[in-house]
Design a protein around this motif. Structure first.
Motif, PDB file in Angstrom:
ATOM      1  N   ARG A  75      -8.033   0.406   8.362  1.00 31.96           N
ATOM      2  CA  ARG A  75      -8.255   1.759   7.848  1.00 31.96           C
ATOM      3  C   ARG A  75      -9.483   2.418   8.477  1.00 31.96           C
ATOM      4  O   ARG A  75      -9.520   3.647   8.664  1.00 31.96           O
ATOM      5  N   ALA A 131     -14.699   3.294   4.725  1.00 29.49           N
ATOM      6  CA  ALA A 131     -13.428   2.576   4.644  1.00 29.49           C
ATOM      7  C   ALA A 131     -13.680   1.080   4.774  1.00 29.49           C
ATOM      8  O   ALA A 131     -14.649   0.652   5.402  1.00 29.49           O
ATOM      9  N   GLN A 152      -5.887  -4.753   7.054  1.00 28.59           N
ATOM     10  CA  GLN A 152      -5.514  -4.761   5.646  1.00 28.59           C
ATOM     11  C   GLN A 152      -4.725  -6.022   5.309  1.00 28.59           C
ATOM     12  O   GLN A 152      -3.931  -6.505   6.105  1.00 28.59           O
ATOM     13  N   THR A 175     -10.396  -9.179   0.946  1.00 29.90           N
ATOM     14  CA  THR A 175     -10.157  -8.357  -0.235  1.00 29.90           C
ATOM     15  C   THR A 175      -9.485  -9.200  -1.307  1.00 29.90           C
ATOM     16  O   THR A 175      -8.427  -9.786  -1.083  1.00 29.90           O
ATOM     17  N   ARG A 218       0.877  -1.180   0.000  1.00 28.90           N
ATOM     18  CA  ARG A 218       0.000   0.000   0.000  1.00 28.90           C
ATOM     19  C   ARG A 218       0.914   1.230   0.000  1.00 28.90           C
ATOM     20  O   ARG A 218       1.693   1.423   0.930  1.00 28.90           O
ATOM     21  N   ARG A 278      -6.049   3.153   1.262  1.00 25.14           N
ATOM     22  CA  ARG A 278      -6.048   2.145   2.327  1.00 25.14           C
ATOM     23  C   ARG A 278      -4.971   2.416   3.369  1.00 25.14           C
ATOM     24  O   ARG A 278      -4.883   1.699   4.372  1.00 25.14           O
TER      25      ARG A 278
END
Length: 808
Positions: free
Chosen positions: A364, A439, A444, A533, A300, A306
């Protein structure tokens, strides 16, 4: 990086030269016995069946052949010794980086049964969800078993559900442990890739003890420390653009990592037996391992939405720490005679626990107060088995050999547990992205399992089998097996197998089998649930994997899973035209109906609107398991071994070739429920079909052997991995990102010198530093990920190693 293809001239020189790698497998007690005379215990319930007499193709891999591959991992060693085994090294695939799946004959990793000393081995708790080969499978973790504990590995390349039960569609891998009451060995191995990373150090050993005058205990252990590898490259602007995006990493810097994970592992094993009298004996074996693997996600950048710059001013690379703990125990009593029948009673326990930790990350949605490290949850699978196996031989007079009759009963209890992560790993704290967009929830790279994901699920199964085998004449052997199983969660199934072998003479025989088989849906496939994700075409989506009984999944067309059903046909030729030359050629066809697949990620606007309105406003799509596809796999296996006595030396050569092709015979139409939400939805699309049909190499060729003379041994092995393809997108009109990767040659070399009880080895795998084709730029994340995760030999380049061993 340079790629050096192996030239035809080098191959010819290798075939003619004195340095070759894999020798014919010797019998356990006689190192000079050839492959034909090795007694096997896999695929038959008779007590004296040899490789040459088997009705099914069996490979016997010795510890010497495993060590000659240079690797410290069992699965990698098997893939280098067996043409029909594929073991890619995926990266950035969450838990699959730590527990990688292997494929036999191009089929799914969970369609091969793994046994240890003839007893069923438990699977891993992990289910492979990302875009690797074996997507949707929960295979056995072969690398949890120390190589130092292994006497030999028997690989049955034939369907065997009627003999062993679920999972044995592609074949059976039986790991036979050392059990001697004396002797032992110790070794220290160190190596590193030519690129300067991936340093590996492993210490291993085994030792046998006598338990009085009637018993034996053999112990083995290994400890391995492995650094990560990294073949990532700097970010490159998309061709035709001149403006660098604000979210791009700094020019020329490598911020991503792409390669093998960092691993610390230990494994221990024990194998014991004790004779009560000449007929009755107790036996038991156990294995425990712990693997700590640290793998990488996607970087990231500082200005990525993010990221929170107050926490990571320069961006961050989130990492996943998987700790896999594996335990197994088998205890039994064999030789008990009841009314003339020999009885084997056993109890079998196995457990795999996989924890997920997220490091160097953030949530996040929690804003600048977010923590950086998270416990994201745990998966656990366990099994308990009780077996009664009964055998007896009957001399009927009209048969050439006694009729061997075996029957048995089995109870199996399985349990799957999913435990939630800590609150911060999955919660949405309410912070908004620029523009007021919510968010994403959770840590993450890997959002933690939520309390709604957690659960405890179990089932039971009961099985009975009957197995008959005899030599009808001096030339004709016939075997018949039938097995019936009843599962508490989906019903019953029955499998059968007929196998035969006809010897034309001492030099040629024909063998074949006809079998039906099945694979029960795993508890993980039925009940795993998560939200994570996924990058689809480079775009991040929060995708939920639904349980098949979830109301939202049912609304999208999910149905209760049923068992896969297979029909296996094989026909083979066994030849020994001259002394020391052994050739087998086996053709096979495997039809699988109702194959269990993980659906495509359903991310269309209509599906997202439905999920956002009824399930979670942040979801970008969903998926579930389904019996929506039938496949047919055709293939050929060719194995040849030859031994020369050259003066005082010996040259052993092995040639192996596998060709297989999988085609999709049927894809079930979308259920009415899914069509009502999105008439254009693609439940099983070209991406998943491509993974099945062209995602693994169509063929694989190996030529190798070793030469020994006095205290010296030299080995070499050349391997050609055939073409494979990766497809992108489910629009058949757009194939711009599809890619077929050319065949790749590798060459492994080693040399050893023995001095008394000491043994010194120096070797190199992939000595010519061969790399697979680089991926198309459009598939490389702006040039950062240059190689395909489906590459059958990985993408790390040359590996140099040294080993010091001591045996007594």
């Amino acid at each position: 990086m340079k790629r050096h293809p192996l030239s035809f001239g080098l191959l010819v020189a290798l075939a003619a030269g004195p340095a070759l790698a894999q020798s014919p497998p010797p019998a356990e007690n006689d190192p000079d016995t050839g492959a034909l005379d090795t007694i096997v215990v896999t695929g038959t319930r008779t007590s004296n069946r040899t490789v040459a007499e088997s009705s099914s193709p069996i490979d016997v891999i010795t510890p010497q052949a495993l060590e000659a591959t240079g690797t410290t991992e069992l699965a990698t060693a098997l893939s280098r010794a067996l043409p029909s085994l594929n073991f890619p090294r995926p990266a950035i695939t969450d838990g699959t980086d730590a527990v990688r799946p292997a494929q036999l004959r191009g089929l799914a990793p969970d369609q091969v049964l793994v046994l240890v000393n003839g007893k069923r081995r438990h699977t891993t708790a992990l289910i492979n969800l990302n875009g690797s080969q074996g997507r949707g499978a929960s295979p056995v973790d072969l690398n949890a078993i120390p190589v130092s504990a292994i006497q030999r590995v028997e690989v049955l390349r034939d369907g065997a559900s009627a003999q062993y039960g679920s999972d044995a569609i592609a074949g059976v891998i039986n790991i036979v442990l050392k059990g001697s009451d004396s002797g032992g060995s110790a070794s220290l191995t160190g190596g590193q890739y030519s690129a300067g990373d991936g340093r590996t150090v492993q210490a291993s050993g085994d030792v046998g003890f006598a338990l009085g005058e009637r018993g034996a205990l053999h112990l083995a252990a290994e400890v391995r420390d492995q650094d990560q590898t990294d073949r990532a490259q700097p970010y490159v602007l998309t061709p035709g653009t001149t403006v660098r995006p604000a979210t791009a990493p700094p020019p020329g810097q490598v911020v991503q990592r792409y390669g093998d994970p960092e691993i610390e592992q230990y494994a221990v094993s024990a194998n014991a037996s004790f004779e009560v009298n000449e007929a009755l004996s107790f036996y038991g074996f156990a294995n425990a391992s712990r693997r700590d693997a640290l793998s990488n996600g996607f970087f990231r950048t500082a200005l990525d939405t993010r990221n929170i710059q107050a926490i990571y001013p320069d961006g961050f690379l989130p990492q996943i720490r998987n700790i896999a703990e594996d335990r197994a125990l088998v205890a039994g009593l064999r030789g008990l005679t009841v009314l003339g029948w020999d009885v084997d009673l056993s109890y079998n326990y196995g457990e795999n626990d996989l924890s997920f930790g997220v490091e160097n990350s953030l949530n996040r949605s929690l804003g600048p107060t977010s923590q950086r490290n998270f416990h994201a949850g745990d998966l656990e699978i366990s099994q308990h088995l009780l077996n009664v196996d009964v055998t007896r031989s009957f001399d009927l007079g009209w048969l050439s050999s006694p009729l061997n009759v075996a029957w048995g009963l089995e109870w199996r209890g399985e349990n799957f547990r999913q435990r939630a992560g800590e609150t911060a790993s999955w919660i949405n704290g309410g912070a908004l992205l620029p523009g007021g967009v919510p968010a994403p929830s959770g840590s993450q790279v890997f959002p933690g399992f939520r309390p709604s994901d957690a659960g405890d699920f179990n089932r039971e199964s009961y099985a009975a089998y009957l197995d008959l085998e005899a030599d009808i004449t001096d030339r004709f052997n016939l075997g018949v097996a039938v097995r019936s199983e009843e599962y508490s969660d989906f019903g019953s199934t029955t499998s059968g197998k007929v196998s035969g072998r006809f010897a034309f003479n001492d030099k040629a025989a024909l063998r074949g089998t006809v079998a039906t088989g099945f694979r029960a849906p795993s508890l993980q496939q039925q009940f795993f649930r998560s939200t994570a994700t996924n990058f689809i075409g480079g775009v991040p989506f929060d995708i939920r994997t639904f349980r098949v009984n979830d109301p939202a999944a049912i609304a999208l067309g999910a149905e209760p899973l049923k068992a896969e059903e297979s029909t296996n046909l094989s026909l083979g030729l066994v030849l020994q035209p001259v002394e020391n030359l052994y050739i087998t050629l086996d053709a096979y066809r495997i039809d699988i109906d109702d194959r269990i697949m993980l659906s495509e990620n359903l991310t269309s606007t209509a599906v997202r609107n439905f999920l956002n309105a009824t399930v979670d406003p942040a979801l970008g799509g969903g998926r579930y398991f389904t019996n929506a596809i039938d496949t047919r796999t055709r293939g050929v296996d060719l194995i040849g071994t030859y031994r020369w006595d050259i003066g005082d030396g010996k040259l052993d050569m092995t040639l192996g070739y596998n060709w297989n092709k999988t085609t999709v015979e049927r894809i079930a139409p979308n259920p009415a429920a899914l069509s009502a939400i999105d008439p254009t939805a693609v439940r099983i699309g070209r991406v998943e079909v491509g993974r099945l049909t062209v995602g693994a190499p169509r063929d694989k060729f190996q030529l190798g052997g070793n030469y020994s003379h006095g205290n010296w041994r030299f080995g070499a092995n050349a391997t050609r991995y055939g073409e494979f393809s990766v497809l992108f997108g489910n629009n058949p009109a757009d194939t711009s990102r599809d890619q077929t990767f050319d065949a790749q040659w590798t060459l492994d070399l080693s040399g050893s010198y023995s001095l008394g009880n000491w043994d010194f080895t120096l070797g190199a795998d992939n000595v010519l530093d061969s790399y697979p084709d680089e991926v198309l730029f459009a598939n490389s994340t702006n040039g950062q990920l240059p190689y395909s995760a489906s590459s059958p030999n990985g993408f790390n380049g040359a590996y140099v190693y040294a080993r010091i061993g001591y045996a007594w």
